[in-house]
Structures are given as structure tokens and as C-alpha cells.
Scaffold this active site. Structure first.
Site, short mmCIF file in Angstrom:
data_model
loop_
_atom_site.label_atom_id
_atom_site.label_comp_id
_atom_site.label_asym_id
_atom_site.label_seq_id
_atom_site.Cartn_x
_atom_site.Cartn_y
_atom_site.Cartn_z
N LYS A 1 3.79 8.46 -6.29
CA LYS A 1 3.74 7.74 -5.02
C LYS A 1 4.04 6.29 -5.34
CE LYS A 1 0.16 10.64 -3.01
NZ LYS A 1 -1.21 10.60 -2.49
N HIS B 1 1.86 0.39 -4.20
CA HIS B 1 1.93 -0.44 -3.00
C HIS B 1 1.09 -1.71 -3.13
CE1 HIS B 1 -1.92 1.14 -1.82
NE2 HIS B 1 -1.46 2.37 -1.89
N HIS C 1 -2.44 -1.55 -4.40
CA HIS C 1 -2.58 -1.43 -5.85
C HIS C 1 -2.36 -2.77 -6.53
CE1 HIS C 1 -1.61 2.96 -4.99
NE2 HIS C 1 -2.85 2.94 -5.42
N1 ARG Z 1 -5.86 6.39 -7.37
C1 ARG Z 1 -6.75 5.86 -6.38
C2 ARG Z 1 -5.95 5.30 -5.21
O1 ARG Z 1 -4.81 4.97 -5.35
C3 ARG Z 1 -7.64 4.76 -6.93
C4 ARG Z 1 -8.52 5.17 -8.06
C5 ARG Z 1 -9.64 4.21 -8.26
N2 ARG Z 1 -10.47 4.56 -9.38
C6 ARG Z 1 -11.38 5.54 -9.39
N3 ARG Z 1 -12.02 5.77 -10.49
N4 ARG Z 1 -11.61 6.26 -8.32
O2 ARG Z 1 -6.49 5.20 -4.12
#
Ligand code: ARG
Length: 567
Positions: A125, A128, A131
Site C-alpha cells: 500500500k 502516505h 506514515h
Molecule cells: N501498519 C499500521 C498502519 O499503517 C501501523 C502499525 C503500528 N504499530 C503497531 N505495532 N500496531 O496503520
């Protein structure tokens, strides 16, 4: 000598109040006429059963004045301390010269580990702007804790497992091809991923197909795993390009897939601890008592979920790193997710549940529409970085066309502007992407701070010196004017700001303090001529410039910016 400590100690002796409490209460008044330090007595009125102003009087009467304090005065509920300026300046400058770039470092965190989970984009993905915020905030926190002597472990908890891969495999097989993916990588993956969702609306059986591919991945099917790996590599290539430009590194890339073989044991443990209940075929932890919806652990088909992986990851991290804090930097909309599984860790009986800290941040909106997502067009982080660098380049062409290394500096300033702007307000505030504002060299911006640093560098260059050792005899008595003293005050305060930023997990406290240093310096520079002064005055003032140069640089690097020496 630490003035804050010295004054706190004197107050502690005179009042019997705990010294740490005093240290936290002691303020630096914005207006120097109210003293260099002020101790407000309001909050002690209740325990001491006297009015705050009476308490102030009593303590002030008993206090033994430290040598470096020139005057103590009470004004209503405040005890104001005036520091002997020459002692103060001498103390700070000696300290700065001694410690160099370690001036703001401390060892508060010695022997303790902080784990920071940040950036954590999802494979296949787009990376964005949300992030970007996580990346930039997490990186700043990383550096802040490191400055305080903590052992820091930065983890990129990549979203590299889950339903999106089943969907992507189906989409690739139906509408994709190798050449297109190799050519347009993440853009092509996003395109077919979006198409999958459109088509699945019309034909829901596609979702079943996607699920069966995920099951295949879980069972170790060769073809499924090869595609998965390929999608991961393509995404990582893009992510790494962005990380390189932002100057970001991680100590671990253990993403969600890393916990595939660790979750069964956790599910067993939850069962053993009688925490799992069945609900419509799924396994959940009921959190009704805590006013939260249930935490989903296993889907009805046995598949694991986002919380399952987070619970497993936390246990793994505790066992591996024995952390003092484990910080998760994500958008505010994940509040419930973290609250839920933090609760599960607590219910599992883990004493360290309260060491898990969610550090949420607000939304990013793309402002004037130039950057907004048109249908089918994904705004890639890289496009945003490029646009800022491009604009910076134009500004440089306009203002300083003969600058050497224009491209490199445009990169450092253009990207720095975005990072700085992101870190300028309390995390929870929403950020509006406004390049005009970010790139305003006269605003409270990255370019302004970088420019102030470059200006300090240029003064020093012109004077033909570089380090303190190059300056003959730095006499503190010659830099006791108000503007110079102010510079030393903000420099001296810097290390407390870093501590405060760590306590609150708020990088903006550092960012704003950099601006304070810049402002104090610009005032100093307007009021004090350097090159036209007598030799000994010039020398002392050059030392002020050096102290500013070095500390702005250290500060900028902490929040993730470069500090070019010319702009
Ligand atoms: N991959 C998730 C997202 O893009 C964020 C992960 C954050 N870290 C965690 N340990 N949950 O929304």
C-alpha cells in the site's frame, strides 16, 4: 554548576519540600525583570495550610542565598531569584566549551531501554502522509531518548501480513503482469489493489478467493509465498528511498509476519488464563467491564488479527529488550485498538502493562487541493518531498544563485521544512500541508532555523576561526549584556526541554526551543557588532556565535534535520 539544582536545593533546605518536586515547579520567567528563576508556591497552600504568599515569605526568610544568586525577592506567591550574571555566563560558557556537542546530553536514561515502534507502513500500500508523521515523530523521539542516555531500539513494525496479500495475489493474477509491476512498482500494485476492491463490490466471490490465498500463505505454499516476498521487496524499495531521503534508520524491521510462528503460544496462554470466549465462531477477549468492545484474537476461520500480532509482539519485545517503555507512534484513530490490547496484556497479569505507551497524533490534510487525492491517483510521499525540494530550489535560485551545492542544500532544506513543520505543534493537532508556510524563511520554520545556523557559520568563517580553541581568551565579563545573557539562558535551558520532551513524548518542545535559540541569537546579533569591535570583545562574542551554531545544529539533528553551513 547547575543553577536549577542549586536553587532547588536551597528551597528544599528552607522548606522541607521534596527537591524533585521543587525542581519540577521551578520556572524560568518569560520576563527577566521577574528574576531568572521563579518558584510559585500555589500548589503547596493545601498541604501547608497557609496562603501561597505567606509560604513564599516564610521560605524566602529562611533561605540561605547560594553564591551565584545576587538577589531573592518575593512577589505575591512567587519567590524570584536573580542570578549574578557574570557567574552565570562564566558557568554556562565554560560548560559549553568543556562538553562541546555533549552539552545537552545527560545520563538520566543510563541502563534503561526504550523501544519505539514507528513508521510501520503497510506493504503493497502507498506510504502516505500519516506514515510520514509517524516516521518523523518516532525518529525525533528516538533521538531525544538517545540524548538522555537511553538505549533506544527503533522498530519498523511493517504491515507485511494479512488479508491485503490475498487480495493482491488475486488482483495480480487477474489484472497484473510482471513488466508493469517492475516498471511502476508501488503505483502499479496500488492500481490493481484498488481495482480489486471495485470488482469485489460487484463479485463478492473474489473475497473468498483472496482468503484462500491467505490460507495458502499461512500453510507455506511456495507460489503464494514467492509472490508475497516479491510484493514485500518492491514496497521496501520505495520505503527505503523515502527513509534515505529523510535520514531515517531502524534497528529492527520485524514486521507483522515475524510473529506468525509466535502467535499460537500466545493464543494458548490466553486460553489457559481463561481470557478467551467464543463469539459467533471467533475467539475474543471480552472487555465489556472496561467499557470497550471485545478484542478480536482469532477469526472464525482461525486466522489471526492485528491485535493478536500486537500482543505477541509486545511479549516478544519485553522478553528480548526488557524495556522501560515501549512506545507506539500512530494516528489517533488507533486509540481504541491500543487501549484494547493494552488491557489484554494487563489481564494476562503482566506487570509491565503500564510500560506500553500509545503516542497518538492528529490528521494531515493536504490543504489547497494541489496535493489532494484525485480519484485513482495516489498521492505518493515522494511526490510531496519532490515538490518541496523543487520549490526550495527556486527560492535559492532567486536569493542566492551562486551558492555551491545548490541541489544538496535544496534537498536538506526542502525536506527539513516538512519535518520541522510536522514537529512544530503538539502531536495531537492536525497538520495542514501548506508549503508556503513551511518554506517561509522569515517564519518559525525549518528554513529559518537552518538559515540562522548558516548565518552563524558564516560569521565564524569570516572571522577566520572555527573552534573555541581558535579564539584567544574568552572573557565572560564582556558578554554580560542582556542580549548575550539571554542567549546563554536559552542554551542552558535546552537540556531541560529535552527532558520535558521525553516525559511528554512531545518533540515540538525541542522544535520550539530551537526557534527560541534562533530568536535570542538574532537579537544578540542585531544589538552587538562583532567584527568591528575591539579584539577582546570580538573574541567573546565569537564564542557566543559558536555556542549558538553548535547547539542549533545538535537541536536540528535531534528532530531530524540537516544543518547546512551555507544557504
Ligand atoms: N501498519 C499500521 C498502519 O499503517 C501501523 C502499525 C503500528 N504499530 C503497531 N505495532 N500496531 O496503520
Amino acid at each position: 554548576m547547575d543553577f536549577n539544582y542549586g536553587i532547588s536545593e536551597a528551597i528544599a533546605k528552607a522548606s522541607g519540600i521534596d527537591i524533585n518536586e521543587i525542581k519540577d515547579t521551578l520556572e524560568i520567567p518569560a520576563n527577566g525583570e521577574m528574576g531568572d528563576y521563579a518558584f510559585p508556591c500555589f500548589k503547596f497552600a493545601k498541604i501547608m495550610r497557609r496562603s501561597p504568599s505567606l509560604i513564599a515569605e516564610e521560605i524566602a526568610d529562611k533561605i540561605e542565598k547560594p553564591d551565584f544568586v545576587s538577589k531573592i525577592q518575593t512577589v505575591n506567591a512567587y519567590i524570584n531569584f536573580y542570578i549574578d550574571k557574570s557567574i552565570f555566563v562564566k558557568n554556562v560558557i565554560t560548560n559549553i566549551i568543556d562538553k562541546g556537542n555533549d552539552f545537552i546530553k545527560s545520563d538520566i536514561g543510563k541502563g534503561k531501554t526504550v523501544v519505539i515502534d514507528y513508521s510501520s507502513p503497510n506493504i503493497a500500500k502507498p506510504f502516505h502522509v500519516g506514515h510520514l508523521r509517524s516516521t518523523v515523530i518516532g525518529n525525533a523521539l528516538y533521538n531525544i531518548y538517545e540524548t538522555l542516555g537511553y538505549n533506544v531500539v527503533g522498530i519498523n513494525h511493517l504491515g507485511d501480513w494479512g488479508t491485503q496479500f490475498g487480495k493482491l495475489i488475486v488482483a495480480y493474477k487477474m489484472w497484473g503482469n510482471k513488466e508493469a509491476v517492475e516498471k511502476d512498482d508501488i503505483k502499479e500494485l496500488s492500481r490493481i489493489y484498488v481495482k480489486f476492491h471495485e470488482e469485489a463490490e460487484k463479485d463478492p466471490s473474489l473475497n473468498d478467493e483472496a482468503r484462500s490465498w491467505l490460507v495458502k500463505m499461512q500453510e507455506g505454499d511456495k507460489e503464494a509465498l514467492a509472490l508475497w516476498k516479491w510484493f514485500c521487496d518492491i514496497s521496501m524499495k520505495e520505503f527505503n528511498r523515502i527513509y534515505d531521503r529523510l535520514g531515517i534508520k531502524f534497528d529492527s524491521y520485524a514486521g507483522e509476519s515475524f510473529y506468525n510462528d509466535k502467535m499460537a503460544a500466545v493464543v494458548d496462554e490466553l486460553k489457559e488464563k481463561n481470557l478467551l470466549t467464543e463469539s459467533r465462531g471467533a475467539q475474543i477477549v471480552d472487555l465489556e467491564k472496561y467499557n470497550m468492545p471485545p478484542c478480536l484474537i482469532l477469526r472464525s476461520d482461525g486466522g489471526t488479527l492485528y491485535p493478536t500480532r500486537d500482543i505477541s509482539a509486545a511479549i516478544y519485545r519485553m522478553n528480548t529488550y526488557d524495556f522501560e517503555k515501549c512506545i507506539y507512534v500512530t494516528a489517533l484513530d488507533q486509540n481504541l485498538h491500543f487501549a484494547q490490547w493494552f488491557k489484554v496484556i494487563e489481564l494476562m497479569g503482566y506487570y509491565w502493562a503500564d510500560k506500553l505507551i500509545h503516542v497518538p497524533f492528529g490528521l494531515v490534510s493536504l490543504g489547497d487541493g494541489k496535493l489532494s487525492t484525485r480519484k485513482g491517483h495516489v498521492v505518493l510521499m515522494e511526490d510531496i518531498l519532490n515538490m518541496s525540494v523543487e520549490k526550495t530550489k527556486n527560492i535559492i535560485e532567486d536569493k542566492n544563485p551562486n551558492l555551491e551545492n545548490k541541489d544538496k542544500i535544496a534537498e536538506d532544506v526542502g525536506i527539513g521544512a516538512i519535518i520541522f513543520d510536522d514537529l512544530y505543534n503538539s502531536r495531537i493537532k492536525n497538520v495542514v500541508f501548506d508549503m508556503e508556510r513551511m518554506l517561509n524563511f522569515d517564519g518559525e520554520t525549518g528554513p529559518y532555523a537552518q538559515y540562522t545556523h548558516a548565518r552563524a557559520c558564516s560569521i565564524i568563517r569570516k572571522a577566520g576561526v572555527n573552534k573555541y580553541e581558535d579564539i584567544e581568551n574568552i572573557d565572560p565579563l564582556l558578554i554580560c549584556d542582556e542580549a548575550s545573557v539571554n542567549v546563554f539562558k536559552v542554551l542552558d535551558e535546552f537540556k531541560y526541554k529535552i527532558q520535558e520532551a521525553a516525559e511528554k513524548n512531545e518533540p515540538y518542545i525541542v522544535t520550539r526551543h530551537i526557534i527560541e535559540i534562533c530568536k535570542a541569537f538574532n537579537k544578540f546579533y542585531n544589538e552587538n557588532s562583532i567584527m568591528n569591535s575591539e579584539e577582546n570583545v570580538k573574541n567573546a562574542r565569537l564564542a557566543v556565535v559558536m555556542a549558538v551554531r553548535d547547539n542549533i545544529k545538535v537541536g536540528l539533528e535531534i528532530i531530524g534535520l540537516k544543518a547546512p553551513e551555507a544557504m
